[in-house]
Design an enzyme around this catalytic site. Structure first.
Site, PDB file in Angstrom:
ATOM      1  N   CYS A 135      -4.906   2.745  -3.486  1.00 18.15           N
ATOM      2  CA  CYS A 135      -3.629   3.233  -2.913  1.00 18.15           C
ATOM      3  C   CYS A 135      -2.525   2.213  -3.165  1.00 18.15           C
ATOM      4  CB  CYS A 135      -3.757   3.528  -1.426  1.00 18.15           C
ATOM      5  SG  CYS A 135      -4.920   4.828  -1.088  1.00 18.15           S
ATOM      6  N   ASP A 150       3.118  -4.460   8.034  1.00 16.40           N
ATOM      7  CA  ASP A 150       1.949  -3.610   7.851  1.00 16.40           C
ATOM      8  C   ASP A 150       0.727  -4.519   8.013  1.00 16.40           C
ATOM      9  OD1 ASP A 150      -0.194  -2.172   7.015  1.00 16.40           O
ATOM     10  OD2 ASP A 150       0.631  -1.601   5.057  1.00 16.40           O
ATOM     11  N   GLN A 189      -4.507  -4.715   7.266  1.00 18.19           N
ATOM     12  CA  GLN A 189      -5.575  -5.587   6.756  1.00 18.19           C
ATOM     13  C   GLN A 189      -5.578  -6.953   7.434  1.00 18.19           C
ATOM     14  OE1 GLN A 189      -7.927  -4.579   4.810  1.00 18.19           O
ATOM     15  NE2 GLN A 189      -7.098  -2.727   3.887  1.00 18.19           N
ATOM     16  N   HIS A 242       0.872  -1.169   0.000  1.00 16.78           N
ATOM     17  CA  HIS A 242       0.000   0.000   0.000  1.00 16.78           C
ATOM     18  C   HIS A 242       0.914   1.226   0.000  1.00 16.78           C
ATOM     19  CE1 HIS A 242      -2.660   3.012   1.918  1.00 16.78           C
ATOM     20  NE2 HIS A 242      -3.672   2.271   1.511  1.00 16.78           N
ATOM     21  N   LYS A 277     -10.410   0.081  10.769  1.00 17.10           N
ATOM     22  CA  LYS A 277     -10.644  -1.105   9.925  1.00 17.10           C
ATOM     23  C   LYS A 277     -11.032  -2.308  10.792  1.00 17.10           C
ATOM     24  CE  LYS A 277      -7.183   0.200   6.478  1.00 17.10           C
ATOM     25  NZ  LYS A 277      -7.972   0.872   5.460  1.00 17.10           N
TER      26      LYS A 277
HETATM   27  N1  C6P Z   1      -6.182   0.861   2.977  1.00 16.35           N
HETATM   28  C1  C6P Z   1      -8.040   0.539   1.462  1.00 16.35           C
HETATM   29  O1  C6P Z   1      -9.147   0.833   1.019  1.00 16.35           O
HETATM   30  P1  C6P Z   1      -4.813   4.211   7.227  1.00 16.35           P
HETATM   31  O2  C6P Z   1      -5.351   5.016   6.103  1.00 16.35           O
HETATM   32  O3  C6P Z   1      -3.608   4.841   7.870  1.00 16.35           O
HETATM   33  O4  C6P Z   1      -5.854   3.806   8.218  1.00 16.35           O
HETATM   34  O5  C6P Z   1      -4.327   2.815   6.596  1.00 16.35           O
HETATM   35  C2  C6P Z   1      -3.391   2.803   5.571  1.00 16.35           C
HETATM   36  C3  C6P Z   1      -3.190   1.410   5.052  1.00 16.35           C
HETATM   37  C4  C6P Z   1      -1.973   0.794   5.262  1.00 16.35           C
HETATM   38  N2  C6P Z   1      -1.737  -0.448   4.838  1.00 16.35           N
HETATM   39  C5  C6P Z   1      -2.677  -1.165   4.213  1.00 16.35           C
HETATM   40  C6  C6P Z   1      -2.393  -2.562   3.809  1.00 16.35           C
HETATM   41  C7  C6P Z   1      -3.926  -0.605   3.972  1.00 16.35           C
HETATM   42  O6  C6P Z   1      -4.846  -1.336   3.334  1.00 16.35           O
HETATM   43  C8  C6P Z   1      -4.188   0.723   4.386  1.00 16.35           C
HETATM   44  C9  C6P Z   1      -5.509   1.382   4.085  1.00 16.35           C
HETATM   45  C10 C6P Z   1      -7.508   1.318   2.648  1.00 16.35           C
HETATM   46  O7  C6P Z   1      -7.372  -0.387   0.994  1.00 16.35           O
HETATM   47  C11 C6P Z   1      -7.597   2.785   2.390  1.00 16.35           C
HETATM   48  S1  C6P Z   1      -6.608   3.317   1.050  1.00 16.35           S
END
Ligand code: C6P
Length: 416
Positions: free
Chosen positions: A374, A210, A213, A135, A236
């Site tokens: 993203c 990371d 998810q 991401h 999430k």
């Molecule tokens: N992915 C998606 O729709 P934040 O925005 O900081 O809460 O998370 C960022 C992030 C980091 N790593 C992974 C693997 C992610 O999937 C995400 C967020 C969302 O896929 C929003 S773009």
């Protein structure tokens, strides 16, 4: 808990989505002609009443700043905030060797490490090892760190099925940090992070997972995973927006310089210089997101009450059914086919731009994500500018999948 049968009555789900949805006010409040079919939990999950109540109770009964207010409401706020930290720590099986730092989200948690660890530990010629399926939040901070320190970025490639290729050769004595996505937000792939962490250890590299998810969907045990850093977001995993977590090895966090500076993260301040508070507070400058952290504590209670293994089995059954339905549609192309996967699928429908598809599905009450997720480098490798994505959570059931495929069929009729 009752179980839901699929329309042909041949399969059951471990959880009753309809029963669970009763805990989530949005499903009552948004249903009109069509039930609200929410298939975008990988972007943001829905919030149960229990989390809303925890946040409301804080504001209605003990709203005060933490760690500095010497009166009953302030002490209650501090206790609730620190108790949320303990809940999160237990939820991911962290032990004393790891500390829980509250951040604004996974993005801030990764930036914290890239900046505060990267600045002092990376040198020209060092290698930062990522994968091609990161991401942007686990790519761009490392691009900045590389630019500032002269370190080089390297990537473990992925194959057409959305799994990582043999990565052993990517690890060298120059590898200083390995930062990888646990569960892909595009393909749903659950990457072999244990193997990657072991390879990183064999060359003495620091590891960051990371887990934005994965923590919301899988049973996590930091003690056996034994990475140095783990980053994830509250919104999430049924929690509020504006709170996330960096779980870090205490020893490393102690060696690191602060990320943000101001109140709360200091021990002493003179006009010329300052000393730092203990970990984790050294990394929580200013007033933290108190209500949000307390809400995350309530989300963790909710998820633990159901059980992460049950949630994972529920999503595995849903994704299996979804893939069967989508693969049976001639106009649909599904990208990736990883054997170990979570409840996420990306696809395109012939002749319909994913943005248009998303809008057309919305008319039938079906909410999916459309775009590059993203993850522009993945889109580039797939040779598309965007895809549609459906993602599942504990409140979804087979009916949601049927509504998705029926809505795709009506979109095709509408377009042609
Ligand atoms: N992915 C998606 O729709 P934040 O925005 O900081 O809460 O998370 C960022 C992030 C980091 N790593 C992974 C693997 C992610 O999937 C995400 C967020 C969302 O896929 C929003 S773009």
């Amino acid at each position: 808990m009752t179980v839901t049968l699929d329309p042909s009555n041949t399969r059951t789900l471990p959880l009753d989505g309809a029963y669970i949805r009763n805990n989530f006010p949005i499903f009552r409040n948004r249903s009109s002609k069509n039930p609200f079919t929410y298939l975008d939990s990988a972007a943001t999950s829905q919030t149960p009443q229990q989390v809303v109540d925890a946040v409301e109770t804080y504001y209605n009964h003990y709203n005060a700043n933490v760690h500095r207010s010497i009166y009953a409401a302030g002490e209650e706020a501090t206790e609730a905030y620190e108790s949320a930290r303990d809940k999160v720590s237990n939820f991911i099986g962290a032990d004393d060797s790891h500390a829980i730092v509250f951040t604004r989200g996974a993005t801030e948690a990764i930036n914290l490490v890239a900046y505060a660890w990267g600045r002092n530990n990376l040198r020209e010629g060092d290698e930062i090892l990522l994968t091609e399926m990161e991401h942007h939040s686990n790519l761009v901070p490392w691009q900045l760190a590389a630019r500032q320190t002269g370190a080089k970025l390297k990537f473990i490639p992925f194959s057409e099925d959305g799994t990582l290729e043999n990565s052993e050769a990517s690890f060298t004595e120059k590898t200083k940090i390995v930062s990888v996505i646990h569960q892909s937000n595009v393909f749903g792939t659950i990457n072999p992070v244990n193997e990657i962490i072991n390879l990183a250890k064999s060359v003495g590299a620091v590891t960051l997972i990371d887990a934005a998810q994965s923590v919301p969907h899988l049973h996590m045990d930091m003690t056996s995973l034994d990475c140095d850093f783990l980053a994830f977001s509250g919104h999430k995993m049924l929690g509020p927006t504006g709170v996330g977590v960096l779980c870090g090895r205490t020893e490393l966090l102690e060696q690191m310089e602060p990320f943000l500076a101001g109140g709360e993260m200091i021990r002493t301040v003179s006009l010329e210089t300052s000393t730092w508070n203990d970990v984790p507070w050294k990394f929580e400058a200013g007033t933290p997101n108190i209500a949000q952290a307390i809400g995350l504590g309530a989300a963790v209670d909710y998820l633990s009450g159901i059980g992460m293994e049950t949630i994972h089995r529920h999503e595995a059954a849903l994704i299996k059914y979804t893939l069967e339905r989508l693969e049976g549609m001639d106009e649909v192309t599904v990208y990736g086919n990883p054997p170990e996967r979570g409840g996420v699928v990306v696809f395109n429908v012939e002749g319909v731009h994913p943005h248009d598809l998303s809008q057309l599905l919305d008319r039938d009450g079906v909410a999916i994500r459309a775009g590059h997720h993203c993850a522009q480098p993945i889109m580039e490798k797939l040779g598309v500018s965007a895809t549609a994505r459906a993602s599942f959570y504990l409140y979804n059931d087979f009916e949601d999948v049927n509504r998705l495929t029926e809505a795709i069929t009506s979109s095709l009729k509408f377009i042609t």
